[in-house]
Design a protein around this motif. Sequence first.
Motif, PDB file in Angstrom:
ATOM      1  N   LYS A   1     -21.312  -8.585 -23.942  1.00 19.99           N
ATOM      2  CA  LYS A   1     -20.087  -8.318 -23.175  1.00 19.99           C
ATOM      3  C   LYS A   1     -18.883  -8.204 -24.116  1.00 19.99           C
ATOM      4  O   LYS A   1     -18.045  -7.315 -23.937  1.00 19.99           O
ATOM      5  N   ILE A   2     -18.791  -9.095 -25.119  1.00 20.42           N
ATOM      6  CA  ILE A   2     -17.692  -9.027 -26.094  1.00 20.42           C
ATOM      7  C   ILE A   2     -17.779  -7.726 -26.882  1.00 20.42           C
ATOM      8  O   ILE A   2     -16.790  -7.032 -27.093  1.00 20.42           O
ATOM      9  N   ARG A   3     -18.992  -7.350 -27.294  1.00 23.74           N
ATOM     10  CA  ARG A   3     -19.196  -6.123 -28.068  1.00 23.74           C
ATOM     11  C   ARG A   3     -18.809  -4.893 -27.257  1.00 23.74           C
ATOM     12  O   ARG A   3     -18.314  -3.906 -27.799  1.00 23.74           O
ATOM     13  N   SER A   4     -18.994  -4.945 -25.940  1.00 22.07           N
ATOM     14  CA  SER A   4     -18.674  -3.791 -25.096  1.00 22.07           C
ATOM     15  C   SER A   4     -17.165  -3.570 -24.946  1.00 22.07           C
ATOM     16  O   SER A   4     -16.751  -2.517 -24.473  1.00 22.07           O
ATOM     17  N   LEU A   5     -16.334  -4.535 -25.339  1.00 24.80           N
ATOM     18  CA  LEU A   5     -14.888  -4.347 -25.280  1.00 24.80           C
ATOM     19  C   LEU A   5     -14.442  -3.224 -26.218  1.00 24.80           C
ATOM     20  O   LEU A   5     -13.490  -2.500 -25.933  1.00 24.80           O
ATOM     21  N   ARG A   6     -15.117  -3.075 -27.356  1.00 22.20           N
ATOM     22  CA  ARG A   6     -14.830  -1.993 -28.303  1.00 22.20           C
ATOM     23  C   ARG A   6     -16.070  -1.794 -29.150  1.00 22.20           C
ATOM     24  O   ARG A   6     -16.226  -2.419 -30.205  1.00 22.20           O
ATOM     25  N   LYS A   7     -16.988  -0.941 -28.673  1.00 18.90           N
ATOM     26  CA  LYS A   7     -18.229  -0.696 -29.406  1.00 18.90           C
ATOM     27  C   LYS A   7     -17.937   0.011 -30.724  1.00 18.90           C
ATOM     28  O   LYS A   7     -16.972   0.776 -30.822  1.00 18.90           O
ATOM     29  N   PRO A   8     -18.774  -0.197 -31.752  1.00 15.87           N
ATOM     30  CA  PRO A   8     -18.560   0.488 -33.027  1.00 15.87           C
ATOM     31  C   PRO A   8     -18.720   1.997 -32.850  1.00 15.87           C
ATOM     32  O   PRO A   8     -19.691   2.444 -32.258  1.00 15.87           O
ATOM     33  N   GLU A   9     -17.740   2.756 -33.320  1.00  8.60           N
ATOM     34  CA  GLU A   9     -17.838   4.207 -33.186  1.00  8.60           C
ATOM     35  C   GLU A   9     -18.428   4.804 -34.464  1.00  8.60           C
ATOM     36  O   GLU A   9     -18.310   4.221 -35.541  1.00  8.60           O
ATOM     37  N   PRO A  10     -19.104   5.943 -34.370  1.00  8.77           N
ATOM     38  CA  PRO A  10     -19.907   6.443 -35.494  1.00  8.77           C
ATOM     39  C   PRO A  10     -19.129   7.139 -36.605  1.00  8.77           C
ATOM     40  O   PRO A  10     -19.687   7.397 -37.659  1.00  8.77           O
ATOM     41  N   TYR A  11     -17.841   7.463 -36.407  1.00  7.67           N
ATOM     42  CA  TYR A  11     -17.124   8.232 -37.425  1.00  7.67           C
ATOM     43  C   TYR A  11     -16.450   7.344 -38.469  1.00  7.67           C
ATOM     44  O   TYR A  11     -16.593   7.553 -39.663  1.00  7.67           O
ATOM     45  N   LYS A  12     -15.717   6.333 -38.026  1.00  7.40           N
ATOM     46  CA  LYS A  12     -15.072   5.415 -38.970  1.00  7.40           C
ATOM     47  C   LYS A  12     -15.729   4.037 -38.971  1.00  7.40           C
ATOM     48  O   LYS A  12     -15.440   3.228 -39.838  1.00  7.40           O
ATOM     49  N   GLY A  13     -16.548   3.747 -37.992  1.00  8.72           N
ATOM     50  CA  GLY A  13     -17.232   2.452 -37.922  1.00  8.72           C
ATOM     51  C   GLY A  13     -16.385   1.348 -37.329  1.00  8.72           C
ATOM     52  O   GLY A  13     -16.746   0.177 -37.412  1.00  8.72           O
ATOM     53  N   LYS A  14     -15.234   1.715 -36.704  1.00 11.08           N
ATOM     54  CA  LYS A  14     -14.361   0.705 -36.118  1.00 11.08           C
ATOM     55  C   LYS A  14     -14.961   0.149 -34.840  1.00 11.08           C
ATOM     56  O   LYS A  14     -15.612   0.859 -34.085  1.00 11.08           O
ATOM     57  N   GLY A  15     -14.730  -1.136 -34.595  1.00  6.67           N
ATOM     58  CA  GLY A  15     -15.194  -1.761 -33.365  1.00  6.67           C
ATOM     59  C   GLY A  15     -15.694  -3.179 -33.608  1.00  6.67           C
ATOM     60  O   GLY A  15     -15.526  -3.740 -34.683  1.00  6.67           O
ATOM     61  N   ILE A  16     -16.330  -3.739 -32.584  1.00  5.66           N
ATOM     62  CA  ILE A  16     -16.904  -5.087 -32.678  1.00  5.66           C
ATOM     63  C   ILE A  16     -18.400  -4.931 -32.887  1.00  5.66           C
ATOM     64  O   ILE A  16     -19.068  -4.226 -32.140  1.00  5.66           O
ATOM     65  N   ARG A  17     -18.912  -5.583 -33.925  1.00  6.62           N
ATOM     66  CA  ARG A  17     -20.344  -5.502 -34.216  1.00  6.62           C
ATOM     67  C   ARG A  17     -20.864  -6.866 -34.632  1.00  6.62           C
ATOM     68  O   ARG A  17     -20.096  -7.762 -34.968  1.00  6.62           O
ATOM     69  N   PHE A  18     -22.192  -7.011 -34.581  1.00  5.44           N
ATOM     70  CA  PHE A  18     -22.816  -8.230 -35.084  1.00  5.44           C
ATOM     71  C   PHE A  18     -22.708  -8.244 -36.599  1.00  5.44           C
ATOM     72  O   PHE A  18     -22.761  -7.193 -37.235  1.00  5.44           O
ATOM     73  N   GLN A  19     -22.571  -9.412 -37.183  1.00  2.00           N
ATOM     74  CA  GLN A  19     -22.471  -9.498 -38.632  1.00  2.00           C
ATOM     75  C   GLN A  19     -23.794  -9.046 -39.246  1.00  2.00           C
ATOM     76  O   GLN A  19     -24.863  -9.504 -38.863  1.00  2.00           O
ATOM     77  N   GLY A  20     -23.713  -8.122 -40.158  1.00  2.00           N
ATOM     78  CA  GLY A  20     -24.908  -7.582 -40.798  1.00  2.00           C
ATOM     79  C   GLY A  20     -25.465  -6.357 -40.096  1.00  2.00           C
ATOM     80  O   GLY A  20     -26.410  -5.742 -40.583  1.00  2.00           O
ATOM     81  N   GLU A  21     -24.921  -5.986 -38.933  1.00  2.00           N
ATOM     82  CA  GLU A  21     -25.399  -4.814 -38.202  1.00  2.00           C
ATOM     83  C   GLU A  21     -25.002  -3.544 -38.955  1.00  2.00           C
ATOM     84  O   GLU A  21     -23.887  -3.418 -39.452  1.00  2.00           O
ATOM     85  N   VAL A  22     -25.936  -2.608 -39.049  1.00  2.00           N
ATOM     86  CA  VAL A  22     -25.674  -1.337 -39.720  1.00  2.00           C
ATOM     87  C   VAL A  22     -25.367  -0.299 -38.653  1.00  2.00           C
ATOM     88  O   VAL A  22     -26.165  -0.072 -37.743  1.00  2.00           O
ATOM     89  N   VAL A  23     -24.192   0.324 -38.755  1.00  2.00           N
ATOM     90  CA  VAL A  23     -23.787   1.356 -37.809  1.00  2.00           C
ATOM     91  C   VAL A  23     -24.063   2.710 -38.440  1.00  2.00           C
ATOM     92  O   VAL A  23     -23.589   2.995 -39.542  1.00  2.00           O
ATOM     93  N   ARG A  24     -24.859   3.541 -37.755  1.00  2.00           N
ATOM     94  CA  ARG A  24     -25.142   4.885 -38.270  1.00  2.00           C
ATOM     95  C   ARG A  24     -23.882   5.712 -38.216  1.00  2.00           C
ATOM     96  O   ARG A  24     -23.236   5.825 -37.181  1.00  2.00           O
ATOM     97  N   ARG A  25     -23.527   6.286 -39.343  1.00  2.00           N
ATOM     98  CA  ARG A  25     -22.283   7.028 -39.451  1.00  2.00           C
ATOM     99  C   ARG A  25     -22.547   8.519 -39.371  1.00  2.00           C
ATOM    100  O   ARG A  25     -23.562   9.019 -39.852  1.00  2.00           O
ATOM    101  N   LYS A  26     -21.614   9.238 -38.728  1.00  2.00           N
ATOM    102  CA  LYS A  26     -21.689  10.694 -38.654  1.00  2.00           C
ATOM    103  C   LYS A  26     -20.634  11.280 -39.575  1.00  2.00           C
ATOM    104  O   LYS A  26     -19.582  10.682 -39.802  1.00  2.00           O
ATOM    105  N   SER A  27     -20.919  12.444 -40.106  1.00  2.00           N
ATOM    106  CA  SER A  27     -19.898  13.113 -40.910  1.00  2.00           C
ATOM    107  C   SER A  27     -18.960  13.837 -39.945  1.00  2.00           C
ATOM    108  O   SER A  27     -19.355  14.300 -38.883  1.00  2.00           O
ATOM    109  N   GLY A  28     -17.711  13.931 -40.320  1.00  2.00           N
ATOM    110  CA  GLY A  28     -16.725  14.598 -39.469  1.00  2.00           C
ATOM    111  C   GLY A  28     -16.884  16.104 -39.514  1.00  2.00           C
ATOM    112  O   GLY A  28     -17.799  16.642 -40.150  1.00  2.00           O
ATOM    113  N   LYS A  29     -15.967  16.821 -38.869  1.00  2.00           N
ATOM    114  CA  LYS A  29     -16.092  18.267 -38.806  1.00  2.00           C
ATOM    115  C   LYS A  29     -15.809  18.943 -40.142  1.00  2.00           C
ATOM    116  O   LYS A  29     -16.204  20.066 -40.366  1.00  2.00           O
ATOM    117  N   SER A  30     -15.143  18.233 -41.078  1.00  2.00           N
ATOM    118  CA  SER A  30     -14.863  18.823 -42.385  1.00  2.00           C
ATOM    119  C   SER A  30     -16.145  18.973 -43.221  1.00  2.00           C
ATOM    120  O   SER A  30     -16.180  19.769 -44.152  1.00  2.00           O
TER     121      SER A  30
END
Length: 189
Positions: A156-185
């Motif tokens: 529920k806490i994580r759902s307040l601001r899930k990690p987004e794939p472009y900059k990785g901002k958000g709430i995540r578990f410590q040690g969690e790896v967020v898959r990153r996407k490359s931007g349009k550039s």
Amino acid sequence: MSRIGKLPINIPAGVTITHKDDIVTVKGPKGELSQYVNPAIKVTIDEGQITFEENQDLMADNTKQRHAFHGLYRALINNMVVGVSEGYKKTLQLVGVGFRVSNTGNVLEFALGYSHAILFVLPKEIKVETKSERNQDPLIMLESCDKQLLGQVCAKIRSLRKPEPYKGKGIRFQGEVVRRKSGKSASAK
């Protein structure tokens, strides 16, 4: 027969378990938890161990469902035994410029880039500690004897601001790896 269900659970010192009217109650130094057990599963407590067997008296019962219950209730009771003896801990990390968290008792106050602060009231069974150091991401350390409740609150806490794939901002578990996407550039022409 379930592979997990047939494994016995060792009862650690300081933990007492009672089974009455299909309710298993586990008491230990960290707290007390209760769980309903379907009558299709026979619970036996003896000599510092708990064993689970499928109740053959209920032959009219669905066999496939009974197999599923066998492993399920063994795992749930094992989680309760570990919870009341050792407890469970989860750490959440806030990644983002200006993201902050503070706690007053069991109330968390978040600043997550919205126009307003978010207040989150935790259940009394969960102990919380927040940590904010300079040049480090803020941390939320949660501790409880109930694994299910702790996981639900963390989600529920994580759902307040899930990690987004472009900059990785958000709430995540410590040690969690967020898959990153490359931007349009980075797209090929």
